[in-house]
Design a protein around this motif. Structure first.
Motif, PDB file in Angstrom:
ATOM      1  N   PHE A   1       0.826  -1.242  -0.108  1.00 31.27           N
ATOM      2  CA  PHE A   1       0.009   0.124  -0.072  1.00 31.27           C
ATOM      3  C   PHE A   1       0.795   1.068   0.109  1.00 31.27           C
ATOM      4  N   PRO A   2       0.763   2.235  -0.962  1.00 32.02           N
ATOM      5  CA  PRO A   2       1.619   3.311  -1.212  1.00 32.02           C
ATOM      6  C   PRO A   2       0.992   4.523  -0.188  1.00 32.02           C
ATOM      7  N   PRO A   3       1.980   5.284   0.546  1.00 35.47           N
ATOM      8  CA  PRO A   3       1.623   6.334   1.272  1.00 35.47           C
ATOM      9  C   PRO A   3       1.198   7.353   0.363  1.00 35.47           C
ATOM     10  N   ALA A   4       0.580   8.415   1.164  1.00 29.43           N
ATOM     11  CA  ALA A   4       0.142   9.364   0.229  1.00 29.43           C
ATOM     12  C   ALA A   4       1.113   9.966  -0.872  1.00 29.43           C
ATOM     13  N   ARG A   5       2.273  10.368  -0.233  1.00 31.68           N
ATOM     14  CA  ARG A   5       3.158  11.193  -1.108  1.00 31.68           C
ATOM     15  C   ARG A   5       3.741  10.289  -2.185  1.00 31.68           C
ATOM     16  N   LEU A   6       4.015   9.079  -1.814  1.00 29.44           N
ATOM     17  CA  LEU A   6       4.388   8.015  -2.917  1.00 29.44           C
ATOM     18  C   LEU A   6       3.250   7.795  -4.035  1.00 29.44           C
ATOM     19  N   ALA A   7       2.149   7.953  -3.449  1.00 31.31           N
ATOM     20  CA  ALA A   7       0.783   7.452  -4.465  1.00 31.31           C
ATOM     21  C   ALA A   7       0.611   8.781  -5.376  1.00 31.31           C
ATOM     22  N   SER A   8       1.052   9.620  -4.888  1.00 31.66           N
ATOM     23  CA  SER A   8       0.980  11.128  -5.794  1.00 31.66           C
ATOM     24  C   SER A   8       2.033  11.125  -6.788  1.00 31.66           C
ATOM     25  N   ALA A   9       3.155  10.584  -6.532  1.00 29.02           N
ATOM     26  CA  ALA A   9       4.409  10.520  -7.331  1.00 29.02           C
ATOM     27  C   ALA A   9       4.086   9.446  -8.572  1.00 29.02           C
ATOM     28  N   LEU A  10       3.326   8.404  -8.106  1.00 26.21           N
ATOM     29  CA  LEU A  10       3.163   7.182  -9.178  1.00 26.21           C
ATOM     30  C   LEU A  10       2.002   7.747 -10.013  1.00 26.21           C
ATOM     31  N   ASP A  11       1.120   8.420  -9.609  1.00 25.50           N
ATOM     32  CA  ASP A  11       0.016   9.018 -10.136  1.00 25.50           C
ATOM     33  C   ASP A  11       0.645   9.783 -11.266  1.00 25.50           C
ATOM     34  N   ALA A  12       1.470  10.955 -10.936  1.00 27.39           N
ATOM     35  CA  ALA A  12       2.121  11.883 -11.781  1.00 27.39           C
ATOM     36  C   ALA A  12       2.942  11.382 -12.846  1.00 27.39           C
ATOM     37  N   VAL A  13       3.443  10.200 -12.429  1.00 29.10           N
ATOM     38  CA  VAL A  13       4.327   9.462 -13.720  1.00 29.10           C
ATOM     39  C   VAL A  13       3.234   8.806 -14.667  1.00 29.10           C
TER      40      VAL A  13
END
Length: 218
Positions: free
Chosen positions: A55-67
């Motif tokens: 499960f990705p923490p919020a900051r990592l999830a945001s980075a993955l979504d940006a890519v």
């Protein structure tokens, strides 16, 4: 239009981030886009937690979504043991398997010695080919001795121009930008690309002409 830059440098400042910034700056000379930089060193703990828990923490999830949402991607890693860094690989292991399909990607790497100059070809390019990304022809490796060298500046300029042309741009009225329309050319070519000119795009020679020239030579 969104240009996302992923830097896996471990120090601050780092030569990896410097190369990433220079590649982005050169690309933005030819492409109207909003840049976003993702520093993986700031996400190292979140990346490790996601690998363990799923499960990705919020900051990592945001980075993955940006890519995943990027129109173009620049990915730069330091070289360790003749390959990309573990942090770099771990981040892209977490990318959805279809997120990079057909996405234009410019690859870069930094290292202390010129001996690792082919790392972009034997390690990075196969990784992104596996992810079905559209990797631009020119990748950029920068050794410590390369900084300030005209050759590095030329490679950065060529790579940035290629990425801009592979990203399919559109102006505000929906009409493709004339300066970078050639980005779509490689997807529907019926000839051989013989050169890429900064002003005129791809020079294409029909295969028939190339074959005829080969027959004459032999």
């Amino acid at each position: 239009m969104k240009l996302v830059v992923v830097s896996a440098g471990l120090s601050s400042p780092s030569s990896t981030r410097l190369l990433a910034d220079r590649l982005a700056a050169e690309t933005l000379l030819h492409l109207r886009a909003e840049p976003e930089v993702i520093e993986l060193r700031d996400l190292a703990t979140e990346i490790a937690r996601h690998l363990v828990t799923g499960f990705p923490p919020a900051r990592l999830a945001s980075a993955l979504d940006a890519v995943a949402a990027a129109d173009g991607l620049i990915a730069v890693t330091p070289v360790f043991a003749a390959s990309y860094s573990g942090l770099f690989k771990s981040f892209f292991d977490l990318i959805d398997k279809d997120a990079l399909t057909g996405k234009p990607v410019l690859l870069g790497a930094t290292g202390g010695t010129p001996r690792h100059s082919l790392v972009t070809e034997h390690s990075l390019r196969p990784l992104f080919t596996y992810l079905r990304a559209l990797v631009v022809p020119t990748s950029v490796y920068a050794a410590s001795a390369d900084w300030g060298d005209e050759g590095l500046a030329q490679r950065i300029a060529r790579a940035g121009t290629e990425l801009a042309r592979f990203v399919t741009p559109a102006s505000q009225d929906g009409v493709p930008d004339v300066d970078t329309t050639a980005a779509i050319a490689p997807r529907s070519l019926t000839g051989a690309i013989t050169s890429v000119h900064p002003a005129h795009g791809f020079e294409v020679v029909p295969f028939e002409e190339r074959l005829a020239a080969l027959r004459v030579d032999h």
